[in-house]
Design an enzyme around this catalytic site. Sequence first.
Site, PDB file in Angstrom:
ATOM      1  CG  HIS A 170      73.155  33.976  24.286  1.00  0.00           C
ATOM      2  ND1 HIS A 170      73.373  32.641  24.506  1.00  0.00           N
ATOM      3  CD2 HIS A 170      72.074  34.046  23.465  1.00  0.00           C
ATOM      4  CE1 HIS A 170      72.462  31.926  23.864  1.00  0.00           C
ATOM      5  NE2 HIS A 170      71.668  32.758  23.211  1.00  0.00           N
ATOM      6  CG  ASN A 171      73.865  32.694  20.246  1.00  0.00           C
ATOM      7  OD1 ASN A 171      74.367  31.676  20.740  1.00  0.00           O
ATOM      8  ND2 ASN A 171      72.617  32.735  19.817  1.00  0.00           N
ATOM      9  CD  GLU A 200      76.512  30.597  23.689  1.00  0.00           C
ATOM     10  OE1 GLU A 200      75.909  30.044  24.625  1.00  0.00           O
ATOM     11  OE2 GLU A 200      75.937  31.185  22.755  1.00  0.00           O
ATOM     12  CG  ASP A 202      76.673  27.090  19.396  1.00  0.00           C
ATOM     13  OD1 ASP A 202      76.808  25.947  19.826  1.00  0.00           O
ATOM     14  OD2 ASP A 202      75.565  27.644  19.258  1.00  0.00           O
ATOM     15  CG  HIS A 215      72.531  29.937  16.507  1.00  0.00           C
ATOM     16  ND1 HIS A 215      71.516  30.866  16.580  1.00  0.00           N
ATOM     17  CD2 HIS A 215      72.349  29.118  17.576  1.00  0.00           C
ATOM     18  CE1 HIS A 215      70.760  30.617  17.640  1.00  0.00           C
ATOM     19  NE2 HIS A 215      71.247  29.566  18.244  1.00  0.00           N
ATOM     20  CD  GLU A 249      76.022  26.083  24.780  1.00  0.00           C
ATOM     21  OE1 GLU A 249      75.439  25.041  24.379  1.00  0.00           O
ATOM     22  OE2 GLU A 249      75.894  26.527  25.928  1.00  0.00           O
TER      23      GLU A 249
END
Length: 608
Positions: A170-171, A200, A202, A215, A249
């Site tokens: 995640h991230n 991930e 983003d 982020h 994302e």
Amino acid sequence: MENKWFLSRIQEDFRGGKINLDKTVKLLEKLDIRCHVVHVKYIFKDNDRLKQGRITIEEFRAIYRIIAHREEVFEIFSAYSSNRKILSENNLIDFLKQEQYAIEMSTNFAYEIIKKYEPIEEVRKERKMSFEGFTRYMDSSECLLFKKECTKVYQDMTHPLNDYFISSSHNTYLISDQLLGRSDLWGYVSALVKGCRCLEIDCWDGAQNEPVVYHGYTLTSKISFKTVIQVIHKYAFMTSDYPVVLSLENHCSPSQQEVMADHLQTILGDALLSDMLDDFPDTLPSPEALKFKILVKNKKIGTLKETRERRGSDKHGQVEECEDDNETEPEEEEDEAKDSDALKDSFASDVFLIKETQEKDGEMKKAGRLLIFRKKTSKVKIALALSDLVIYTKSEKFRTFQHARMYQQFNENNSIGETRARKLSKLRVALNFQTPGLPMDLQIGKFLDNGGSGYILKPQFLRDDKSNFNPNEKPKDSNPFTLTIRLISGIQLPPSNYSSSNKADTLVIIEIFGVPDDQVKQQTRVIKKNAFSPRWNETFTFIIHMPELALIRFVVENQGVLTGNEFLGQYTLPVLCMNKGYRRVPLFSKLGESLDPASLFIYVWYIR
């Protein structure tokens, strides 16, 4: 014989007289003795009788014996040696069979160990083993706790993707703080090298029509999407051959989505999966079928058949809308049937329901809380060029377990937001690989199995749709796994940061993680002022009902009085990946770095 061998190996180093600390460390390494410089420093100081910073050959012999000749190992050696000096080949075979559980033991196997670890040539030629050879064998990788067979891919990799636990991040791009930290390519390199298979990304609109990764709505720095894909292409299959999923994302405008699609195709080339493997699939392909492939996870327009029909066509400027479900605050429902179904489904995805204790009519009663979210729907624009790169990993918002069971297609998968997941679960699936601590230790420990490939086949009861498995209930046909661990000693443990020497008040915590009934923690007594060679000789027994889901974690701490205990090192692995017998437990720092030669010496026995 040992004295003659020892002197022959070191005399040349003392021809010029005494030696200093640096030469002492190098000489120990020359003798194949792994050592922690901090411990050698204080042992050197204790044995330097004249306190001149230089030692004689006899003083070096004393240092060598302190570090290399561990009493607990000599006790084992003596139990199988008729004269406490030499192990015959048959003596070694007896030890390997009775203590190390080497069932299919041959004379040749024992002799291979002698040839590999016995340093004294005369002893080796007689097919025997001295204590020097035995101590080198016991300190070797062959006596590690982790099973050698689990260091390779040994599981069936031909099941559909959804039959596997997949190491996910995640991230991934963040390497520190989630709000103010720096986005860095190293986040992707580090995760891939550790075996992560789902990353991930983003994505947001950037300057000059180039998408960026960061982020959103925070002060984290930005990196180029193009560079991220280049780095992923370079490192994707360095650790594992099995497929990598890029979880987008996607917050980009349609025009920059087209740029993303172009970068994915141009940079990844044949590695990018952009078409179905079969004409009319109804199940996901296997990790084996997807070897060396990179999959894109994103929202998708239309069906896979329509995607195939558009192959080769010009999609520039073609944009369509799809629903974007925004989460609102959850409502709670008390429904035992739904609770039971949700609980089973959620655990299959590594998610647990929250269990609460409530008081009703004077009685304490456990109740499951099922969270149901009401949605408000908005539209998002998706560039067809990017949408058509999504094949087996179409993003769909999670509604309820019942909805997913009834309507979800085989190539659709859900991501559950962190806030919502916390309310539904006790364990998250996708983790911040850059954040050290217990969750990351468990993640890394779990995926050590199956060769660190990032894919672990789920137990049969999690793959079977008809299974009635409930993590909060003991299986009716349970055959418990009884695990016994004798924690014998510590080997050159990291000293306390609060110590001015090489000391620590050491203790060890052994903890089982798994289904609720299996979770338990036990710990040793404290050994004061000894990080070099603490001896516990304490035995612990664990009854584990679901060993297929259980991890075991060893944590070494320095006892604190005012500020709490100080972490010194840890090691986590699946229970079913443990060897029996006398084993060495390697230790790792909070950041996951090896603390070699720091380790624990234990004896393991289990039965089912």
